[in-house]
Design an enzyme around this catalytic site. Structure first.
Site, PDB file in Angstrom:
ATOM      1  N   SER A  67      -6.410   7.856   1.197  1.00 53.80           N
ATOM      2  CA  SER A  67      -4.943   7.833   1.332  1.00 53.80           C
ATOM      3  C   SER A  67      -4.219   8.905   0.524  1.00 53.80           C
ATOM      4  CB  SER A  67      -4.391   6.459   0.971  1.00 53.80           C
ATOM      5  OG  SER A  67      -4.502   6.228  -0.408  1.00 53.80           O
ATOM      6  N   LYS A  89      -0.274   5.680  -5.183  1.00 52.53           N
ATOM      7  CA  LYS A  89       0.447   6.402  -4.121  1.00 52.53           C
ATOM      8  C   LYS A  89       1.456   7.345  -4.774  1.00 52.53           C
ATOM      9  CE  LYS A  89      -1.276   3.849  -0.777  1.00 52.53           C
ATOM     10  NZ  LYS A  89      -2.531   4.251  -0.274  1.00 52.53           N
TER      11      LYS A  89
END
Length: 156
Positions: free
Chosen positions: A34, A78
Site C-alpha cells: 500500500s 499511510k
C-alpha cells in the site's frame, strides 16, 4: 541490600523504556504494497515520533501510523492527505475508472491514503479517520539499508 538496588535499577529502566515508547517515540515494522514506492513491500523498519500527534503539528504529506478503525489491534501506516476542514478530491475506484469525488474532512478527523492507490485500504474505504486513532509520525527509515534516511513528506 545489593539485590534491592539491582531490582530498583531494572524497574527504573523499564519505566523509562515504557515512557519513551508511549510518549516520545517507537520503532514500527511495516510491510505490504500500500505504500509503494515510499516503503518496501517486504518490510521496512521506521522510527516513529509521538510528539507531533499530541501537539497537533502534523501536516499533509506526513507518513503516519494509526490504529485501524476496522481492526483496533492492528497498526497501519499511510500518508496523511488532509486535516479537518480540508477538501479532498480523490478517485473513487482506481481499478475500474477515473470517477472522482470531493469530500470535506469532518472536525476531529484526518484523511489518510496509501501511496499505491491500486492496492491499499485507506480513507477511501473506511472514511475519515478520527484524530484519536493516530499513534505517531514516521520520520526515518532504518531498514532496508538502501532506504536508510529521512522520510520526507510527499510533494503536493
Amino acid at each position: 541490600m545489593g539485590e534491592w538496588s539491582s531490582f530498583t535499577a531494572v524497574v527504573r529502566g523499564l519505566c523509562l523504556l515504557y515512557v519513551t515508547n508511549k510518549y516520545l517515540g517507537t520503532v514500527a515494522i511495516t510491510y505490504g504494497p500500500s505504500m509503494l514506492p515510499t516503503l518496501n513491500v517486504t518490510g521496512s523498519i521506521l522510527l516513529v515520533e509521538r510528539i507531533s500527534t499530541r501537539t497537533g503539528k502534523l501536516r499533509p504529506g506526513d507518513v503516519v501510523i494509526f490504529r485501524s478503525p476496522e481492526t483496533p489491534r492492528k497498526i497501519v501506516c499511510k500518508r496523511l492527505i488532509g486535516l479537518e476542514g480540508d477538501q479532498i478530491t480523490n478517485v473513487v475506484d482506481p481499478q475500474s475508472g477515473d470517477r472522482c469525488e470531493t469530500i470535506v474532512v469532518p472536525k476531529g478527523h484526518v484523511w489518510v491514503e496509501g501511496d499505491y492507490i491500486y492496492n491499499t485500504k485507506d480513507s477511501r474505504n473506511f472514511g475519515a479517520l478520527p484524530y484519536g486513532l493516530l499513534e505517531g509520525r514516521a520520520f526515518w527509515t532504518l531498514l532496508p539499508r538502501k532506504d536508510f534516511g529521512p522520510l520526507t513528506p510527499k510533494p503536493e
